[in-house]
Motif scaffolding. Sequence first.
Motif, PDB file in Angstrom:
ATOM      1  N   ARG A 137       0.828  -1.208   0.000  1.00  0.00           N
ATOM      2  CA  ARG A 137       0.000   0.000   0.000  1.00  0.00           C
ATOM      3  C   ARG A 137       0.865   1.263   0.000  1.00  0.00           C
ATOM      4  NH1 ARG A 137      -3.062  -2.987   3.796  1.00  0.00           N
ATOM      5  NH2 ARG A 137      -2.132  -1.799   5.493  1.00  0.00           N
ATOM      6  N   LEU A 138       1.870   1.295   0.881  1.00  0.00           N
ATOM      7  CA  LEU A 138       2.746   2.466   0.958  1.00  0.00           C
ATOM      8  C   LEU A 138       3.541   2.653  -0.323  1.00  0.00           C
ATOM      9  CD1 LEU A 138       4.097   2.137   4.623  1.00  0.00           C
ATOM     10  CD2 LEU A 138       2.483   3.838   3.753  1.00  0.00           C
ATOM     11  N   PHE A 139       3.993   1.544  -0.905  1.00  0.00           N
ATOM     12  CA  PHE A 139       4.758   1.601  -2.153  1.00  0.00           C
ATOM     13  C   PHE A 139       3.906   2.173  -3.284  1.00  0.00           C
ATOM     14  CE2 PHE A 139       6.122  -0.614  -6.113  1.00  0.00           C
ATOM     15  CZ  PHE A 139       7.343   0.030  -6.260  1.00  0.00           C
ATOM     16  N   ALA A 140       2.657   1.681  -3.410  1.00  0.00           N
ATOM     17  CA  ALA A 140       1.754   2.172  -4.459  1.00  0.00           C
ATOM     18  C   ALA A 140       1.486   3.665  -4.274  1.00  0.00           C
ATOM     19  CB  ALA A 140       0.447   1.391  -4.445  1.00  0.00           C
ATOM     20  N   LEU A 141       1.266   4.093  -3.040  1.00  0.00           N
ATOM     21  CA  LEU A 141       1.022   5.504  -2.758  1.00  0.00           C
ATOM     22  C   LEU A 141       2.252   6.353  -3.076  1.00  0.00           C
ATOM     23  CD1 LEU A 141      -0.882   7.678  -1.591  1.00  0.00           C
ATOM     24  CD2 LEU A 141       0.085   7.155   0.662  1.00  0.00           C
ATOM     25  N   ALA A 142       3.427   5.861  -2.689  1.00  0.00           N
ATOM     26  CA  ALA A 142       4.674   6.600  -2.931  1.00  0.00           C
ATOM     27  C   ALA A 142       4.963   6.736  -4.422  1.00  0.00           C
ATOM     28  CB  ALA A 142       5.842   5.906  -2.225  1.00  0.00           C
ATOM     29  N   ILE A 143       4.685   5.693  -5.196  1.00  0.00           N
ATOM     30  CA  ILE A 143       4.905   5.751  -6.645  1.00  0.00           C
ATOM     31  C   ILE A 143       3.913   6.720  -7.286  1.00  0.00           C
ATOM     32  CG2 ILE A 143       4.816   4.417  -8.802  1.00  0.00           C
ATOM     33  CD1 ILE A 143       7.318   3.901  -7.071  1.00  0.00           C
ATOM     34  N   PHE A 144       2.701   6.780  -6.746  1.00  0.00           N
ATOM     35  CA  PHE A 144       1.675   7.687  -7.265  1.00  0.00           C
ATOM     36  C   PHE A 144       2.047   9.151  -7.040  1.00  0.00           C
ATOM     37  CE2 PHE A 144      -2.273  10.121  -6.727  1.00  0.00           C
ATOM     38  CZ  PHE A 144      -2.889   9.864  -7.935  1.00  0.00           C
ATOM     39  N   LYS A 165       4.460  -9.355 -11.088  1.00  0.00           N
ATOM     40  CA  LYS A 165       3.185  -8.944 -11.689  1.00  0.00           C
ATOM     41  C   LYS A 165       2.583  -7.771 -10.923  1.00  0.00           C
ATOM     42  CE  LYS A 165      -1.361 -10.760 -12.975  1.00  0.00           C
ATOM     43  NZ  LYS A 165      -2.250 -11.935 -12.962  1.00  0.00           N
ATOM     44  N   LYS A 166       2.543  -7.880  -9.596  1.00  0.00           N
ATOM     45  CA  LYS A 166       1.966  -6.816  -8.779  1.00  0.00           C
ATOM     46  C   LYS A 166       2.805  -5.547  -8.869  1.00  0.00           C
ATOM     47  CE  LYS A 166      -0.267  -6.248  -4.334  1.00  0.00           C
ATOM     48  NZ  LYS A 166      -0.577  -6.887  -3.048  1.00  0.00           N
ATOM     49  N   PHE A 167       4.130  -5.713  -8.810  1.00  0.00           N
ATOM     50  CA  PHE A 167       5.035  -4.582  -8.938  1.00  0.00           C
ATOM     51  C   PHE A 167       4.798  -3.861 -10.273  1.00  0.00           C
ATOM     52  CE2 PHE A 167       8.943  -2.719 -10.564  1.00  0.00           C
ATOM     53  CZ  PHE A 167       9.345  -1.911  -9.498  1.00  0.00           C
ATOM     54  N   THR A 168       4.697  -4.637 -11.354  1.00  0.00           N
ATOM     55  CA  THR A 168       4.489  -4.071 -12.691  1.00  0.00           C
ATOM     56  C   THR A 168       3.191  -3.289 -12.757  1.00  0.00           C
ATOM     57  OG1 THR A 168       5.730  -5.902 -13.676  1.00  0.00           O
ATOM     58  CG2 THR A 168       4.338  -4.619 -15.157  1.00  0.00           C
ATOM     59  N   TRP A 169       2.103  -3.842 -12.195  1.00  0.00           N
ATOM     60  CA  TRP A 169       0.818  -3.143 -12.229  1.00  0.00           C
ATOM     61  C   TRP A 169       0.872  -1.839 -11.436  1.00  0.00           C
ATOM     62  CZ3 TRP A 169      -2.484  -3.370 -15.793  1.00  0.00           C
ATOM     63  CH2 TRP A 169      -2.758  -4.552 -16.467  1.00  0.00           C
ATOM     64  N   ILE A 170       1.549  -1.868 -10.288  1.00  0.00           N
ATOM     65  CA  ILE A 170       1.671  -0.638  -9.489  1.00  0.00           C
ATOM     66  C   ILE A 170       2.416   0.428 -10.288  1.00  0.00           C
ATOM     67  CG2 ILE A 170       2.803   0.394  -7.463  1.00  0.00           C
ATOM     68  CD1 ILE A 170       2.106  -2.202  -5.939  1.00  0.00           C
ATOM     69  N   ILE A 171       3.527   0.033 -10.930  1.00  0.00           N
ATOM     70  CA  ILE A 171       4.309   0.987 -11.719  1.00  0.00           C
ATOM     71  C   ILE A 171       3.475   1.520 -12.887  1.00  0.00           C
ATOM     72  CG2 ILE A 171       6.306   1.219 -13.265  1.00  0.00           C
ATOM     73  CD1 ILE A 171       7.076   1.220 -10.332  1.00  0.00           C
ATOM     74  N   LYS A 175       2.383   5.363 -12.003  1.00  0.00           N
ATOM     75  CA  LYS A 175       3.388   6.261 -12.581  1.00  0.00           C
ATOM     76  C   LYS A 175       2.813   7.415 -13.400  1.00  0.00           C
ATOM     77  CE  LYS A 175       7.641   5.684 -11.534  1.00  0.00           C
ATOM     78  NZ  LYS A 175       8.285   6.781 -10.832  1.00  0.00           N
ATOM     79  N   PRO A 176       1.743   7.215 -14.184  1.00  0.00           N
ATOM     80  CA  PRO A 176       1.278   8.316 -15.037  1.00  0.00           C
ATOM     81  C   PRO A 176       1.011   9.608 -14.268  1.00  0.00           C
ATOM     82  CG  PRO A 176       0.148   6.307 -15.641  1.00  0.00           C
ATOM     83  CD  PRO A 176       0.949   5.992 -14.401  1.00  0.00           C
ATOM     84  N   ALA A 177       0.394   9.509 -13.094  1.00  0.00           N
ATOM     85  CA  ALA A 177       0.057  10.726 -12.335  1.00  0.00           C
ATOM     86  C   ALA A 177       1.315  11.467 -11.914  1.00  0.00           C
ATOM     87  CB  ALA A 177      -0.781  10.362 -11.116  1.00  0.00           C
ATOM     88  N   SER A 178       2.296  10.745 -11.366  1.00  0.00           N
ATOM     89  CA  SER A 178       3.505  11.421 -10.893  1.00  0.00           C
ATOM     90  C   SER A 178       4.325  11.980 -12.048  1.00  0.00           C
ATOM     91  CB  SER A 178       4.353  10.486 -10.024  1.00  0.00           C
ATOM     92  OG  SER A 178       4.815   9.379 -10.754  1.00  0.00           O
ATOM     93  N   VAL A 179       4.415  11.242 -13.165  1.00  0.00           N
ATOM     94  CA  VAL A 179       5.156  11.732 -14.329  1.00  0.00           C
ATOM     95  C   VAL A 179       4.496  13.004 -14.870  1.00  0.00           C
ATOM     96  CG1 VAL A 179       5.761  11.233 -16.740  1.00  0.00           C
ATOM     97  CG2 VAL A 179       6.119   9.497 -14.996  1.00  0.00           C
ATOM     98  N   PHE A 180       3.173  12.979 -14.980  1.00  0.00           N
ATOM     99  CA  PHE A 180       2.435  14.126 -15.495  1.00  0.00           C
ATOM    100  C   PHE A 180       2.599  15.347 -14.584  1.00  0.00           C
ATOM    101  CE2 PHE A 180      -1.542  16.599 -15.697  1.00  0.00           C
ATOM    102  CZ  PHE A 180      -1.514  16.970 -17.026  1.00  0.00           C
TER     103      PHE A 180
END
Length: 198
Positions: A137-144, A165-171, A175-180
């Motif tokens: 959960r924290l990783f997904a939030l931090a990547i976002f 698989k889970k790591f790939t889906w989180i990325i 990622k789009p929100a943070s990159v944008f």
Amino acid sequence: MSITTSKRLINLISLCGFFGLISLSIYFYRLGIFADVQALQEFVGQAALLGPMLFILIQILQVVVPILPGGISLAAGVLLFGPFRGFIYNYLGICIGSLILFWLGRQYGKPLVLRLINEKTYNKYIHWLDNQKRFDRLFALAIFLPIAPDDALCLMASLTGISLKKFTWIILLAKPASVFLYSLALLYGSEYLVQFLL
């Protein structure tokens, strides 16, 4: 090779890459490419396939071996290719780089992680690894969010039980929100700051 020696080697590679980019920038400046944004975009546009491929490759390398602050390359992508294509190329390069970083961490484990991230960052996030569900959960939030040390967290994730698989889906999904947001903030934030100060 000791951790200290390998860290020095990585720092040397980063430094060489940084000076290489500075030299290339000076060369482009002398050609007059930096005279205005349109001239720069036209120059990049002449290499219709090579330009984007080279930029994506730079972004991939930037994730694995930082050459310059990631925000600079994000803003450069938007500046060179425009908001839409710049976002796509940034997104592709960073996602591929993150997957490579995770794979390297899985292959070589903690010794590689300690070589690529500093001890302070490692100690700050190591407690996240105590609970897998909480880490996910924290990783997904931090990547976002665009403020987290994504590259270090991708390496830390490789030390957990998270599946590829889970790591790939989180990325891919976070990622789009943070990159944008990061791209826009760097590209337009400095412009607004200058206008505010003047």
